[in-house]
Design a protein around this motif. Structure first.
Motif, mmCIF file in Angstrom:
data_model
loop_
_atom_site.group_PDB
_atom_site.id
_atom_site.type_symbol
_atom_site.label_atom_id
_atom_site.label_comp_id
_atom_site.label_asym_id
_atom_site.label_seq_id
_atom_site.Cartn_x
_atom_site.Cartn_y
_atom_site.Cartn_z
ATOM 1 N N THR A 97 0.980 -1.218 0.096
ATOM 2 C CA THR A 97 -0.050 -0.072 -0.304
ATOM 3 C C THR A 97 0.796 1.437 0.007
ATOM 4 O O THR A 97 1.861 1.383 0.513
ATOM 5 N N ILE A 98 0.235 2.172 -0.337
ATOM 6 C CA ILE A 98 0.851 3.635 -0.647
ATOM 7 C C ILE A 98 0.034 4.699 -0.408
ATOM 8 O O ILE A 98 -1.060 4.752 -0.898
ATOM 9 N N ASN A 99 0.314 5.633 0.434
ATOM 10 C CA ASN A 99 -0.771 6.735 0.856
ATOM 11 C C ASN A 99 -0.434 8.159 -0.057
ATOM 12 O O ASN A 99 -0.970 9.077 0.369
ATOM 13 N N GLU A 100 0.292 7.842 -1.045
ATOM 14 C CA GLU A 100 0.589 8.952 -1.826
ATOM 15 C C GLU A 100 0.539 8.930 -3.433
ATOM 16 O O GLU A 100 0.483 7.310 -3.592
ATOM 17 N N ASP A 101 0.545 9.562 -4.412
ATOM 18 C CA ASP A 101 0.477 9.072 -5.618
ATOM 19 C C ASP A 101 1.875 8.373 -6.106
ATOM 20 O O ASP A 101 2.937 9.215 -5.817
ATOM 21 N N PRO A 102 1.894 7.271 -6.446
ATOM 22 C CA PRO A 102 3.302 6.571 -6.570
ATOM 23 C C PRO A 102 4.328 7.115 -7.576
ATOM 24 O O PRO A 102 5.304 7.017 -7.363
ATOM 25 N N VAL A 103 3.649 7.808 -8.725
ATOM 26 C CA VAL A 103 4.464 8.449 -9.734
ATOM 27 C C VAL A 103 5.124 9.424 -9.133
ATOM 28 O O VAL A 103 6.221 9.917 -9.133
ATOM 29 N N ASP A 104 4.574 10.357 -7.937
ATOM 30 C CA ASP A 104 5.263 11.274 -6.890
ATOM 31 C C ASP A 104 6.327 10.499 -6.329
ATOM 32 O O ASP A 104 7.262 11.092 -6.050
ATOM 33 N N ALA A 105 5.940 9.761 -5.749
ATOM 34 C CA ALA A 105 6.964 8.833 -4.932
ATOM 35 C C ALA A 105 8.166 8.237 -5.748
ATOM 36 O O ALA A 105 9.214 8.660 -5.026
ATOM 37 N N VAL A 106 7.841 7.980 -7.081
ATOM 38 C CA VAL A 106 9.115 7.518 -7.766
ATOM 39 C C VAL A 106 10.095 8.951 -8.206
ATOM 40 O O VAL A 106 10.999 8.680 -8.097
ATOM 41 N N ALA A 107 9.481 9.798 -8.517
ATOM 42 C CA ALA A 107 10.124 11.190 -8.743
ATOM 43 C C ALA A 107 10.904 11.607 -7.706
ATOM 44 O O ALA A 107 11.780 12.295 -7.809
ATOM 45 N N ASN A 108 10.190 11.289 -6.391
ATOM 46 C CA ASN A 108 11.005 11.953 -5.356
ATOM 47 C C ASN A 108 11.732 11.023 -4.733
ATOM 48 O O ASN A 108 12.129 11.541 -3.342
ATOM 49 N N ASN A 109 12.327 9.711 -5.143
ATOM 50 C CA ASN A 109 13.053 8.940 -4.802
ATOM 51 C C ASN A 109 12.461 8.121 -3.366
ATOM 52 O O ASN A 109 13.434 7.709 -2.517
ATOM 53 N N ARG A 110 11.190 8.229 -3.198
ATOM 54 C CA ARG A 110 10.852 7.539 -1.940
ATOM 55 C C ARG A 110 10.568 5.808 -2.472
ATOM 56 O O ARG A 110 10.114 5.274 -1.513
ATOM 57 N N LEU A 111 9.974 5.781 -3.750
ATOM 58 C CA LEU A 111 9.987 4.223 -4.266
ATOM 59 C C LEU A 111 10.662 4.163 -5.398
ATOM 60 O O LEU A 111 10.701 4.997 -6.551
ATOM 61 N N ARG A 112 11.458 3.114 -5.462
ATOM 62 C CA ARG A 112 12.386 2.891 -6.463
ATOM 63 C C ARG A 112 11.314 2.352 -7.777
ATOM 64 O O ARG A 112 10.349 1.781 -7.849
#
Length: 470
Positions: A288-303
């Motif tokens: 699960t993720i509580n933010e937009d995964p595209v934003d998480a990838v762009a901000n290096n919080r999700l590979r």
């Protein structure tokens, strides 16, 4: 040139302050005793680990403050009495309030001209890890949610339920996207219970709740000998073998562990900490993720590679503000729940009180609604109907009755249209959806051309199309 004594004294004082500041900033516990066994250094991290204040420990004999099991001695005292250095030793003991603490310690004597003048201990806390392992064993048998328990008649929630039911047919990874409080774990458990893995374990772990230093051991387990006192212990992957592992808030996981997680998902093997051999595991991953995964990838919080691997099936759980049609049903369900818990007999919420609830934007989503109903029922006595005056003060102060807001069905019109209460985020999302649809139509729904014009990747466009139902 003569040295300036005052300058030297000031420098020494400044250095002492620097050392003290550094000791309090490091992320390990540091405990130093003198030759008499009294504590002379006790840093902030050690206070956190042992739930003690400096005054409870400083200038006191170690054995007068802490209690150890009969068969276990303090490694710090051993270093002082026997000159014995130890590394990576697991130790369980109790503070002055009887709280159990488990640490992994490096202990060694302080020598001055060959004489032992004190001892130092550097500790890492694994108390939380020990408790979580016990809790996970209990939680394996407490997977209670099914699709029948997901409340809602709105089109948006019914669509997600149908997608989730289709996901029960396979063992592909699932990424559940939704704000905090939308019920992501409820969907995860429902998928597990609706699949052919329902007879096996379902284990849930919040990635944000565990320090990075402990997470690897928790996920993959430990091998006897990895550190002194370490035992052969299965991690969450092995405990969930044949079943489902839910990794909540995957974007909080350290990037290095995300890389190891990706390898496990791809190769279907794990390696315990301290082991040299891989072990096969059959685990379905739901993240699960509580933010937009595209934003998480762009901000290096999700590979990015992990995101693509996890999002084989992606579910978007709508926030409550986008499914206000379900407010009445959800409220009634929570009334029934707390009637049973509190031995009450509340029948419903009045139309006027519901009108106020419809005006609220529910940033905490379904969880916030439940807490609101629970709080309200804590304050009423023998009432059968929850009225405006029974609602929390913040609701009564913030929202005012306005009969003009009622639709012909007796429900607030704001529930259907959203009115002016929509947040900036909602309005931006609506504009984004409209523009993507327009560019898609102009390019005959060609995804590659549309992505190029929008200046985003093909995968990002596909994600947004699914998010907006395009």
């Amino acid at each position: 040139m003569n040295s300036n004594p005052t300058k030297d004294i000031l420098s020494l004082s400044a250095m002492n302050e620097l050392y003290k500041d550094l000791l309090d900033k490091v992320d390990v516990g540091i405990h130093v005793i003198n030759e008499k066994g009294k504590t002379i250094i006790y840093n902030k991290k050690m206070m956190e680990i042992e739930s003690m204040e400096g005054d409870d420990v400083l200038d006191k004999n170690l054995l007068d403050v802490f209690k150890f099991h009969d068969k276990q001695n303090s490694t710090l005292v051993q270093a002082l009495k026997e000159g014995k250095s130890t590394k990576h030793v697991k130790q369980t003991y109790f503070n002055n309030k009887g709280k159990e603490i488990t640490t992994i310690n490096d202990s060694f004597p302080i020598l001055n001209a060959g004489k032992i003048t004190g001892a130092v201990e550097i500790a890492k806390d694994i108390t939380q890890l020990e408790h979580i392992i016990k809790e996970n064993v209990l939680r394996k048998q407490n997977t209670k949610f099914t699709f029948d328990q997901i409340i809602g008649e709105s089109d948006v929630i019914q669509s997600v339920i149908e997608e989730s039911k289709r996901a029960t047919r396979t063992s592909s990874s699932v990424l559940i996207v939704g704000e905090t409080g939308t019920g992501k774990e409820l969907f995860a458990q429902s998928i597990h219970n609706g699949s052919n893995r329902s007879g096996a374990s379902f284990i849930s772990q919040n990635c944000a709740a565990i320090p990075d230093s402990l997470m690897e051991s928790l996920l993959f387990g430990t091998k006897k000998g990895a550190f002194t006192g370490a035992v052969d212990r299965p991690g969450l992957f092995e405990q969930a073998d044949g079943g489902t592992l839910l990794l909540d808030e995957i974007n909080s996981l350290d990037p290095s562990l995300q890389a190891k997680l990706l390898r496990v998902i791809q190769e279907k093997t794990i390696r315990r900490v301290g082991d040299m051999k891989d072990k096969e595991v059959d685990v379905r991953i739901i993240a699960t993720i509580n933010e937009d995964p595209v934003d998480a990838v762009a901000n290096n919080r999700l590979r990015k590679d992990l995101y693509y691997r996890l999002s084989v099936v992606t579910l978007f759980i709508p926030p409550l503000r986008e499914r206000k049609k379900d407010l009445s049903l959800l409220s009634q369900r929570f009334i029934e729940k707390y009637n049973a818990l509190f031995q009450m007999d509340v029948k419903k919420i009045s139309e006027e009180a519901m009108h106020i609830l419809y005006q609220h934007d529910w940033p905490g989503n379904v969880r916030e609604l439940e807490h609101t109903i629970e709080g309200t029922m804590n304050l009423i006595m023998d009432e059968k109907i929850i009225c405006v005056q029974d609602l929390p003060v913040i609701f009564r102060k913030k929202y005012k009755m306005n009969e003009g807001l009622y639709s012909h069905k007796g429900m607030p019109a704001i529930a259907e249209s959203g009115g002016d209460s929509r947040s900036l985020r909602d309005k931006v999302a609506e504009a984004e959806k409209h523009y993507i649809r327009q560019v898609l139509e102009e390019n005959n729904n060609n995804i590659s051309h549309t992505a190029k014009i929008l200046g985003i990747s093909r995968q990002s466009l596909q994600y947004r199309m699914k998010k907006f139902g395009l």
